[in-house]
Design a protein around this motif. Structure first.
Motif, PDB file in Angstrom:
ATOM      1  N   HIS A   1      18.878  24.353  11.028  1.00 40.78           N
ATOM      2  CA  HIS A   1      19.548  24.316  12.325  1.00 40.78           C
ATOM      3  C   HIS A   1      19.690  25.708  12.948  1.00 40.78           C
ATOM      4  O   HIS A   1      20.061  25.840  14.111  1.00 40.78           O
ATOM      5  N   ARG A   2      19.376  26.748  12.163  1.00 35.94           N
ATOM      6  CA  ARG A   2      19.675  28.114  12.620  1.00 35.94           C
ATOM      7  C   ARG A   2      18.896  28.504  13.867  1.00 35.94           C
ATOM      8  O   ARG A   2      19.427  29.174  14.759  1.00 35.94           O
ATOM      9  N   ALA A   3      17.632  28.085  13.953  1.00 38.28           N
ATOM     10  CA  ALA A   3      16.843  28.438  15.135  1.00 38.28           C
ATOM     11  C   ALA A   3      17.471  27.866  16.399  1.00 38.28           C
ATOM     12  O   ALA A   3      17.477  28.512  17.455  1.00 38.28           O
ATOM     13  N   PHE A   4      17.998  26.659  16.311  1.00 41.82           N
ATOM     14  CA  PHE A   4      18.660  26.042  17.467  1.00 41.82           C
ATOM     15  C   PHE A   4      20.000  26.715  17.748  1.00 41.82           C
ATOM     16  O   PHE A   4      20.376  26.932  18.898  1.00 41.82           O
ATOM     17  N   ARG A   5      20.719  27.074  16.686  1.00 38.47           N
ATOM     18  CA  ARG A   5      22.066  27.609  16.833  1.00 38.47           C
ATOM     19  C   ARG A   5      22.076  29.083  17.224  1.00 38.47           C
ATOM     20  O   ARG A   5      22.893  29.517  18.042  1.00 38.47           O
ATOM     21  N   GLN A   6      21.168  29.875  16.634  1.00 33.09           N
ATOM     22  CA  GLN A   6      21.180  31.316  16.846  1.00 33.09           C
ATOM     23  C   GLN A   6      19.946  31.840  17.576  1.00 33.09           C
ATOM     24  O   GLN A   6      19.907  33.011  17.947  1.00 33.09           O
ATOM     25  N   GLY A   7      18.945  30.998  17.753  1.00 36.49           N
ATOM     26  CA  GLY A   7      17.756  31.420  18.479  1.00 36.49           C
ATOM     27  C   GLY A   7      16.621  31.910  17.614  1.00 36.49           C
ATOM     28  O   GLY A   7      15.500  32.067  18.089  1.00 36.49           O
ATOM     29  N   LEU A   8      16.882  32.171  16.322  1.00 33.47           N
ATOM     30  CA  LEU A   8      15.858  32.634  15.395  1.00 33.47           C
ATOM     31  C   LEU A   8      16.020  31.872  14.079  1.00 33.47           C
ATOM     32  O   LEU A   8      17.146  31.642  13.633  1.00 33.47           O
TER      33      LEU A   8
END
Length: 250
Positions: A48-55
Motif C-alpha cells: 500500500h506504500r506506493a499509494f499512501r506515500q507515492g513511492l
C-alpha cells in the motif's frame, strides 16, 4: 484482462478498470486482498506504500539472509507495482536476487528492477570529497530507479572552494541539490547560500577523531544558517534520494 496482469496496475488503474468493465470485481478483490500488506513470514510487505506515500517499499539488505532477500524481492516483483530497489546488497545477496529476475540493473550495491520512466527533473548530487562517493552513489542509484538521471559534481569541499565556484552554473540549473559531506559538514551551508532551490544535506561518517562517525557533520548541517537546507541521517543517501524524488514530483 489476464488476472496476473492485475499486479501491474496501480490502484487508480484498478478502480478505473472495474468501472469500465475491463477488470472483473472478483479479480479486483483478489488484488486488493494483498493490501495493505502481504505477510511472507520473514516480512510484511507494504504494497500500500506506493499509494499512501507515492513511492513503493524498498528492500534494505543488511541484516537479511539470502533467503530473506529472495523472498521479499519475489513478493515485490510478483505482486507490487513500480520500481523495486534493493539497497546495500552484498555480493551473495545480489547474485541471489538476480536469480529471481535477471533483468535488474546493478549500480554498485544497489539493485533496481522496473525503473520508472524518465521524469525530466534535474537533481544534482554534490560531494565534498572522494571518501563521500559511496553515499552519493547510493543516492544517485535510487534517484535513477525513480526516473531521475542525476548529475554529479564531485570533490568540491570547502578546503578548496574555488572548485565549487567553477561549476556554479550547474548548481543553479538543478531542480534540487543533494550535498554529501563528512568532516565538519560545511558544504551544504555554502551551497544553500548560493541557490534558491531545496538543498538536502547528507552527513557522512568520514573524518578523524572528533568527527565522531558523522555526528559532527550532522550537527553542523542541522545548525546551518542557510534556510533552504534540510538534513537526513548519517550516510543516508537512500533517504536523500527519496526526498529529492518527492520534491521534484511537486
Amino acid at each position: 484482462m489476464n488476472p496476473d496482469g492485475l499486479y501491474e496496475l496501480s490502484l487508480d488503474e484498478l478502480i478505473d478498470g472495474v468501472a469500465s468493465g475491463t477488470v472483473l470485481p472478483d479479480d479486483a478483490v483478489r488484488r486488493l486482498s494483498r493490501l495493505p500488506f502481504a505477510d511472507v513470514g520473514v516480512a510484511r510487505i507494504d504494497h500500500h506504500r506506493a499509494f499512501r506515500q507515492g513511492l513503493p517499499e524498498a528492500v534494505y539488505a543488511p541484516g537479511k539472509s539470502v533467503i530473506d532477500v529472495v523472498t521479499v524481492i519475489t513478493e515485490l516483483l510478483d505482486h507490487g507495482t513500480g520500481p523495486v530497489v534493493l539497497s546495500r546488497a552484498n555480493e551473495d545477496q545480489t547474485v541471489a536476487a538476480l536469480g529471481v529476475d535477471a533483468s535488474a540493473t546493478v549500480l554498485g550495491h544497489t539493485v533496481v528492477w522496473r525503473r520508472a520512466p524518465e521524469s525530466g527533473n534535474r537533481v544534482l548530487v554534490v560531494t565534498a570529497g572522494t571518501a563521500d562517493a559511496p553515499v552519493a552513489d547510493e543516492c544517485a542509484a535510487v534517484l535513477w530507479a525513480h526516473g531521475i538521471d542525476a548529475d554529479r559534481l564531485s570533490d568540491v569541499g570547502v578546503a578548496g572552494i574555488h572548485r565549487l565556484l567553477a561549476d556554479v552554473d550547474q548548481i543553479h540549473e538543478a531542480d534540487a541539490v543533494v550535498v554529501v559531506a563528512g568532516m565538519e559538514g560545511a558544504l551544504p551551508s555554502v551551497v544553500g547560500g548560493m541557490v534558491n532551490k531545496p538543498v538536502i544535506a547528507v552527513p557522512t561518517s568520514t573524518g578523524y577523531g572528533v568527527s565522531m562517525g558523522g555526528l559532527t557533520a550532522l550537527f553542523g548541517m542541522l545548525s546551518s544558517c542557510a534556510s533552504n537546507v534540510t538534513v537526513v541521517n548519517i550516510d543516508n543517501g537512500f533517504g536523500a534520494a527519496y526526498v529529492a524524488t518527492l520534491i521534484n514530483r511537486l
